[in-house]
Design a protein around this motif. Structure first.
Motif, PDB file in Angstrom:
ATOM      1  N   LEU A 134      69.467  95.411  36.068  1.00 25.52           N
ATOM      2  CA  LEU A 134      70.851  95.437  36.410  1.00 25.52           C
ATOM      3  C   LEU A 134      71.876  94.504  35.278  1.00 25.52           C
ATOM      4  O   LEU A 134      72.813  95.099  34.819  1.00 25.52           O
ATOM      5  CB  LEU A 134      71.323  94.671  37.579  1.00 25.52           C
ATOM      6  CG  LEU A 134      73.007  94.873  38.112  1.00 25.52           C
ATOM      7  CD1 LEU A 134      73.226  96.145  38.094  1.00 25.52           C
ATOM      8  CD2 LEU A 134      72.974  94.182  39.399  1.00 25.52           C
ATOM      9  N   GLY A 137      71.736  96.412  32.202  1.00 29.04           N
ATOM     10  CA  GLY A 137      72.628  97.555  32.274  1.00 29.04           C
ATOM     11  C   GLY A 137      74.134  97.225  32.209  1.00 29.04           C
ATOM     12  O   GLY A 137      74.985  97.819  31.309  1.00 29.04           O
ATOM     13  N   LEU A 184      74.118 103.144  34.463  1.00 29.71           N
ATOM     14  CA  LEU A 184      73.439 101.985  35.022  1.00 29.71           C
ATOM     15  C   LEU A 184      72.320 102.619  35.867  1.00 29.71           C
ATOM     16  O   LEU A 184      71.195 102.026  35.831  1.00 29.71           O
ATOM     17  CB  LEU A 184      74.280 101.351  36.184  1.00 29.71           C
ATOM     18  CG  LEU A 184      75.038 100.133  35.483  1.00 29.71           C
ATOM     19  CD1 LEU A 184      75.760  99.470  36.836  1.00 29.71           C
ATOM     20  CD2 LEU A 184      74.224  99.055  34.938  1.00 29.71           C
TER      21      LEU A 184
END
Length: 195
Positions: A134, A137, A184
């Motif tokens: 995450l 991203g 993402l």
């Protein structure tokens, strides 16, 4: 007994616009806006830049808002989008540091071993595994896409509020959010399908 004059109403009464307008004559009334929104602004900045920057930038958000309160659009009853717009601008000023933080977070997270089948452990491990992907991203998103995504996800602003906060059309909010989610998903993979 006579009613107190309108100017002596407690600062917490009324819409944000009414409180801000009253603060033009009585600056201490602006404290009600601070009381209403400081925690949310602080949380948003903390999520974007980390704990060390949250206190300073949240305070700076309200200092800038106070100094420019005479330019607040009194037709807007809520100051929430305005304040998040100021906070987002301050975050943008720290954008390079934010992107570096996400890249470092992506590199530094260890994947812990699963010690038992207890549900809490499983949830923690899943979060720890997801965190570096995450963070990577988020670091790869453009500043505009990242601002929209985090204002929706972290600050829980509506599309309309995000548009007002960033000074962009609502359609742009939707397209940036869609683009950010797609990027993402590619980076995070199947575990991030909830985005």
């Amino acid at each position: 007994m006579t009613a107190p004059p309108k100017d002596s109403a407690p600062p917490s009464e009324g819409t944000d616009a009414q409180v801000i307008e009253a603060s033009w004559r009585h600056p201490d009334r602006f404290g009600a806006v601070f009381d209403r929104y400081f925690a949310a602004i602080h949380r948003y900045v903390h999520l974007r830049l980390g704990e060390s920057a949250a206190d300073d930038l949240a305070a700076e958000t309200f200092l800038r808002a106070f100094r420019s309160r005479d330019r607040f659009d009194l037709t807007c009853p809520s100051a929430r989008p305005w304040l998040f717009g100021i906070a987002s601008n301050l975050v943008a000023e720290h954008h390079r540091g934010e992107a570096r933080r996400y890249r470092a977070l992506a590199r530094s997270a260890d994947v812990p071993e699963i010690a038992s089948h207890d549900e809490r452990v499983v949830q923690r491990v899943a979060a720890a595994v997801m965190q570096p992907r995450l963070a990577a991203g988020l670091a790869r998103l453009s500043a505009g896409d990242r601002d929209v995504l985090l204002l929706v996800a972290c600050a829980q602003l509506s599309y309309e509020e995000v548009a007002e906060a960033l000074g962009i059309p609502q359609g742009t909010v939707g397209s940036r959010l869609n683009r950010a989610r797609k990027k993402l998903r590619k980076i995070i993979g199947p575990a991030g399908e909830a985005l």
